[in-house]
Design a protein around this motif. Structure first.
Motif: not given
Length: 548
Positions: A260-263, A235-242, A308-312
């Protein structure tokens, strides 16, 4: 005679030349500087099912990987029974194309001896699409410009004149935009000519066997590369300006065997403004970041992207729902690789770079006659600028380099030629690279002034101002970006703002993060950086303990 694997490999190599000529044709014929100077485009060949077989090296991952999905939408929407020789299809639908209205995607079916064999597709960023202009201030996609649904630009070789009239009536630079539409169609035609010659040389009547070979070989190679990555959940997080509030980007990588799955569950919800990112664009850059680290030698096509299975979660800022504003979706989209690579670093240490400036510092300038400029024409100017990349496990970061987008920085001469602006300064930003055993890449400082008779509005769409690029494994942060006038007056990093005649806009682009603890840097490299003006004497002493 049935082609062998060796025959197919030779044909594959020839396909790369075919799609490169396709892209080169677009660059040479394009009207917009974003295409012919910066290479903000994509080009590729697809089989009858809409699967991407080959892509031009020229172009951006966001365009290419999103286009890999979009051609299937064209096949479904147009219908196989309505596809004829001489047809050209078009759209800029953000959810069916490449994520925002400024990208026009054109798809042309390819026929051989009267039989449909595949498609050529290409995408380019146009200078204007009407609405509010290229910027983040809109509240809905309807405000952002003209949306062209999937439709025919030409049928059996006859251009849809009413579509051309509609576009010309809704954009600020009709000659450039319509010219680019024709350039996109011409680029596909150039690719088709080369493909026909190649097929004649090799004596094949269709692309089915070649497509299956390319896609299956690439799929197997990608699965094999994933299988070498340690299993686990990372797991990883990153705050950005928005825009008005910061946004949190979160990812979970699940790696098991060759899957590999990225959610992106846990990512902030949609913004009220145009920094939202359609999921197609999120997938494009997440795949790109992961593939660069895990399977960089495997050609990019539908087969190598599929593993590469990418979901959001629908409705998060990385999977915006229609009709959300998405004009500057590239800002968060370009930061997606930093998030997924941060998670992958836990599985593959000493492999991925530190965070970089990442998001392009695009600036859209609307030059307008001022009080002394009566009678002068309005002009639209688009500049692409890049900060520094993060340091790599074995090398310093790259300065003023576009990663992950890959576009080129436009020359000052080309920018000044198309609009009434003067670029007074464009140089590396001393000290902006993060300290580390490997130093982060430097950003740059740019100063722009409207010429006599003009003021200009600019649409700011910048990030890494409040949340600079982080270092990795003890490396320091890169310098944060800054938006201001030359006299030091601070300006906003997002939104439309005015620069009056006689004022200069100053952009200080962010630097990349460092890699490894600074005390591990070779003193000879510190001395070289100091001599080259890449760091200040104060930084040399404070960060590295170095004094001449």
């Amino acid at each position: 005679m049935t082609p062998t694997a060796i025959d197919y490999q030779i044909m594959w190599n020839r396909l790369i030349a075919v799609v490169e000529e396709q892209a080169t044709t677009l660059i040479r014929t394009a009207f917009s500087t974003s295409v012919r100077e910066a290479g903000d485009l994509s080009a590729g060949l697809f089989d009858r099912q809409g699967r991407m077989m080959a892509q031009a090296v020229t172009g951006t991952p966001g365009h290419v990987n999103a286009m890999a999905e979009s051609v299937t939408h064209f096949v479904r929407e147009i219908g196989p029974q309505n596809i004829f020789e001489g047809d050209v299809f078009i759209t800029n639908d953000p959810w069916m194309g490449t994520g925002h209205l400024h990208d026009i995607t054109v798809v042309s079916p390819s026929f051989r001896d009267g039989q449909h064999i595949g498609f050529f597709a290409c995408t380019a960023h146009v200078v204007d699409i009407g609405g509010r202009g290229f910027g983040p201030d809109a509240g809905e996609v309807y405000e952002e410009g003209l949306l062209i649904p999937i439709m025919k630009f030409a049928e059996r070789g006859t251009v849809a004149r009413d579509l051309i009239r509609l576009v010309r009536a809704n954009v600020r630079e009709p000659d450039q935009v319509v010219g680019d539409m024709y350039s996109l169609a011409a680029c596909n035609e150039a690719g088709d000519r080369r493909l026909q010659a190649m097929m004649g040389e090799f004596g094949i009547a269709d692309l089915d066997g070649l497509s299956d070979f390319i896609i299956e070989t690439s799929r197997k190679a990608t699965h094999a590369a994933i299988a070498k990555v340690p299993d686990g959940t990372f797991r990883h997080t990153m705050q950005v300006d928005g825009y008005d509030d910061p946004a949190l980007m979160a990812v979970r990588l699940d790696i098991e065997g060759d899957t590999l799955r990225a959610d992106f569950d846990g990512t902030s919800g949609m913004s009220r403004f145009g920094v939202n990112c359609p999921e197609v664009y999120t997938r494009a850059y997440a795949c790109y970041g992961l593939k660069c680290a895990i399977a960089p030698q495997v050609p990019n096509n539908s087969g190598s992207l599929e593993p590469f299975v990418i979901t959001a979660p629908e409705g998060c800022i990385l999977a915006a729902k229609r009709p959300a504003p998405v004009s500057v979706r590239h800002v968060l989209g370009h930061l997606v690789p930093d998030v997924v690579l941060g998670a992958l670093h836990q599985a593959l240490p000493n492999t991925v770079p530190a965070e970089g400036a990442s998001a392009l510092w695009n600036i859209q300038i609307s030059a307008r006659p001022g009080d002394q400029g009566s009678g002068l024409p309005n002009r639209e100017v688009l500049m692409f600028n890049s900060g520094g990349t993060g340091a790599r496990p074995a090398f310093d970061g790259l300065s003023a380099t576009a990663f992950p987008s890959g576009v080129s920085t436009m020359s000052v001469e080309a920018t000044e030629h198309v609009g009434p602006v003067t670029v007074w300064r464009k140089d590396l930003r001393e000290g902006s690279g993060g300290a580390g055993a490997l130093r982060g890449g430097l950003g740059q400082i740019i100063e722009i002034e409207p010429r006599e008779g003009y003021d200009f509005y600019f649409n700011a769409m910048f990030d890494r101002v409040d949340n600079p690029a982080r270092g990795r494994d003890g490396g320091g942060e890169g310098a944060a970006g800054r938006v201001e006038l030359a006299d030091g007056t601070r300006l906003r990093s997002k939104g439309r703002q005015l620069v009056k005649n006689g004022q200069r806009l100053r952009l200080s682009l962010p630097g990349g993060g460092g890699y490894g603890a600074p005390e591990g840097r070779d003193p000879a490299l510190v001395a070289a950086d100091l001599r080259a003006g890449l760091i200040t004497p104060e930084q040399a002493k404070q960060d590295y303990g170095y004094e001449e």
